[in-house]
Design a protein around this motif. Structure first.
Motif, mmCIF file in Angstrom:
data_model
loop_
_atom_site.group_PDB
_atom_site.id
_atom_site.type_symbol
_atom_site.label_atom_id
_atom_site.label_comp_id
_atom_site.label_asym_id
_atom_site.label_seq_id
_atom_site.Cartn_x
_atom_site.Cartn_y
_atom_site.Cartn_z
ATOM 1 N N PHE A 172 0.843 -1.193 0.000
ATOM 2 C CA PHE A 172 0.000 0.000 0.000
ATOM 3 C C PHE A 172 0.882 1.248 0.000
ATOM 4 C CE2 PHE A 172 0.635 -1.507 4.297
ATOM 5 C CZ PHE A 172 1.019 -0.391 5.017
ATOM 6 N N VAL A 173 0.218 2.430 -0.148
ATOM 7 C CA VAL A 173 0.893 3.733 -0.276
ATOM 8 C C VAL A 173 0.519 4.590 0.924
ATOM 9 C CG1 VAL A 173 1.195 5.776 -1.697
ATOM 10 C CG2 VAL A 173 0.874 3.558 -2.788
ATOM 11 N N VAL A 174 1.517 5.304 1.467
ATOM 12 C CA VAL A 174 1.309 6.198 2.612
ATOM 13 C C VAL A 174 1.799 7.593 2.233
ATOM 14 C CG1 VAL A 174 1.872 6.669 5.022
ATOM 15 C CG2 VAL A 174 1.556 4.303 4.250
ATOM 16 N N ARG A 180 5.196 13.562 0.102
ATOM 17 C CA ARG A 180 5.859 12.457 -0.581
ATOM 18 C C ARG A 180 4.990 11.204 -0.449
ATOM 19 N NH1 ARG A 180 11.367 11.509 2.127
ATOM 20 N NH2 ARG A 180 11.450 9.893 0.481
ATOM 21 N N LEU A 181 5.242 10.228 -1.300
ATOM 22 C CA LEU A 181 4.541 8.955 -1.253
ATOM 23 C C LEU A 181 5.524 7.853 -0.918
ATOM 24 C CD1 LEU A 181 2.144 9.116 -4.365
ATOM 25 C CD2 LEU A 181 1.575 9.442 -1.954
ATOM 26 N N LEU A 182 5.222 7.113 0.141
ATOM 27 C CA LEU A 182 6.042 5.987 0.543
ATOM 28 C C LEU A 182 5.283 4.700 0.241
ATOM 29 C CD1 LEU A 182 7.452 7.220 3.983
ATOM 30 C CD2 LEU A 182 8.538 7.331 1.733
ATOM 31 N N PHE A 183 5.982 3.764 -0.331
ATOM 32 C CA PHE A 183 5.419 2.462 -0.674
ATOM 33 C C PHE A 183 5.824 1.462 0.403
ATOM 34 C CE2 PHE A 183 5.890 4.897 -4.494
ATOM 35 C CZ PHE A 183 4.714 4.678 -5.183
ATOM 36 N N VAL A 196 6.110 -10.673 9.761
ATOM 37 C CA VAL A 196 7.307 -11.385 9.329
ATOM 38 C C VAL A 196 8.284 -10.446 8.641
ATOM 39 C CG1 VAL A 196 8.185 -13.268 7.886
ATOM 40 C CG2 VAL A 196 6.014 -13.521 9.096
ATOM 41 N N HIS A 197 7.780 -9.531 7.848
ATOM 42 C CA HIS A 197 8.657 -8.634 7.083
ATOM 43 C C HIS A 197 7.911 -7.334 6.815
ATOM 44 C CE1 HIS A 197 11.843 -7.476 4.316
ATOM 45 N NE2 HIS A 197 10.900 -7.122 3.444
ATOM 46 N N ILE A 198 8.656 -6.235 6.867
ATOM 47 C CA ILE A 198 8.123 -4.932 6.530
ATOM 48 C C ILE A 198 9.212 -4.137 5.824
ATOM 49 C CG2 ILE A 198 8.666 -3.989 8.811
ATOM 50 C CD1 ILE A 198 6.172 -2.186 8.476
ATOM 51 N N ALA A 199 8.854 -3.460 4.775
ATOM 52 C CA ALA A 199 9.825 -2.669 4.002
ATOM 53 C C ALA A 199 9.129 -1.423 3.495
ATOM 54 C CB ALA A 199 10.376 -3.493 2.838
ATOM 55 N N VAL A 200 9.915 -0.295 3.472
ATOM 56 C CA VAL A 200 9.391 1.000 3.041
ATOM 57 C C VAL A 200 10.372 1.607 2.047
ATOM 58 C CG1 VAL A 200 8.601 3.282 3.759
ATOM 59 C CG2 VAL A 200 8.272 1.314 5.278
ATOM 60 N N THR A 201 9.850 2.191 0.975
ATOM 61 C CA THR A 201 10.697 2.853 -0.014
ATOM 62 C C THR A 201 9.874 3.896 -0.743
ATOM 63 O OG1 THR A 201 12.142 2.531 -1.918
ATOM 64 C CG2 THR A 201 10.181 1.178 -1.818
ATOM 65 N N ASP A 202 10.585 4.880 -1.318
ATOM 66 C CA ASP A 202 9.889 5.873 -2.132
ATOM 67 C C ASP A 202 10.066 5.616 -3.621
ATOM 68 O OD1 ASP A 202 12.555 6.340 -2.258
ATOM 69 O OD2 ASP A 202 12.447 8.496 -1.911
ATOM 70 N N ALA A 207 13.372 -5.509 -8.114
ATOM 71 C CA ALA A 207 14.399 -6.121 -7.239
ATOM 72 C C ALA A 207 14.090 -5.846 -5.769
ATOM 73 C CB ALA A 207 15.771 -5.559 -7.604
ATOM 74 N N TRP A 208 13.593 -4.658 -5.473
ATOM 75 C CA TRP A 208 13.239 -4.326 -4.079
ATOM 76 C C TRP A 208 12.076 -5.190 -3.596
ATOM 77 C CZ3 TRP A 208 8.685 -2.340 -2.078
ATOM 78 C CH2 TRP A 208 8.722 -1.965 -0.729
ATOM 79 N N THR A 209 11.103 -5.415 -4.461
ATOM 80 C CA THR A 209 9.948 -6.226 -4.076
ATOM 81 C C THR A 209 10.339 -7.688 -3.925
ATOM 82 O OG1 THR A 209 8.537 -4.705 -5.321
ATOM 83 C CG2 THR A 209 7.573 -6.823 -4.688
#
Length: 211
Positions: A172-174, A180-183, A196-202, A207-209
């Motif tokens: 989801f998007v925040v 700014r939009l963080l994914f 189990v896992h959490i990741a945030v990026t703009d 490759a990140w996914t």
């Protein structure tokens, strides 16, 4: 004077009608006289032939109601409907179908389906034709051996049995305070609703996914 006028009007009407209509009217009146002569008591004695005659007249003669005296027109219509139902009941009666298949051929079909569980009706049908047995494929499918398969498990049972191996993912998007939009990617384990896992990026990439 009035009776003479009535007689003249009836005579003129008779001249204008066709000969077939006159014959049908004579038949209807004579039949009613026979019914009255047959019925010595106050109640009419009607037989099935009387009902069939008036049911036929109601379909063949448009002015049949003008000559009807002994019963009401609604009664004749009821007779016609009953005859219609009886006709279609007789027409749709059960008739003798195809001859039954010989017992040895039925046994052979069951034996072939039991010995070769992967053979379907088309394959067994083809093998029977090679043996000179002219049997339809539908008949083969009818007499094949029915295998009892265990019922498949329900979705709830599947989740209960594999709850330790199931995880849920959400992407989801925040929006931030600086516009700014963080994914965000979150993975939860179904067993205890544990993260189990959490990741945030703009700037999400494949490759990140995949990491």
């Amino acid at each position: 004077m009035i009776s003479v006028l009535v007689s003249l009007l009836l005579t003129a009407r008779s001249c204008l009608r066709s000969r077939a209509a006159l014959q049908l009217e004579v038949l209807a009146l004579r039949h009613q006289l026979q019914v009255l002569n047959r019925s010595r008591s106050r109640r009419l004695r009607l037989v099935p032939a009387d009902r069939w005659l008036w049911a036929w007249l109601s379909r063949s003669w448009t002015a049949w109601q003008t000559a009807l005296v002994i019963v009401q027109p609604e009664t004749v219509i009821t007779w016609h409907r009953q005859g219609f139902r009886l006709f279609w009941t007789w027409k749709s009666r059960r008739r003798v179908g195809r001859p039954t298949l010989a017992a040895d051929v039925r046994s052979l079909i069951r034996s072939m389906s039991e010995t070769n569980p992967l053979w379907g009706a088309p394959r067994i049908h083809g093998e029977l034709l090679k043996l000179g047995l002219d049997v339809s494929q539908a008949t083969v499918a009818k007499y094949m051996l029915r295998r009892i398969r265990p019922p498949s498990q329900t979705w709830r049972t599947f989740l209960t049995n594999h709850v330790h191996q199931i995880a849920a993912a959400d992407f989801f998007v925040v929006p931030t305070a600086t516009c700014r939009l963080l994914f965000v990617l979150v993975i939860l384990a179904h067993e205890r609703r544990r993260v189990v896992h959490i990741a945030v990026t703009d700037h999400p990439t494949a490759a990140w996914t995949a990491q």
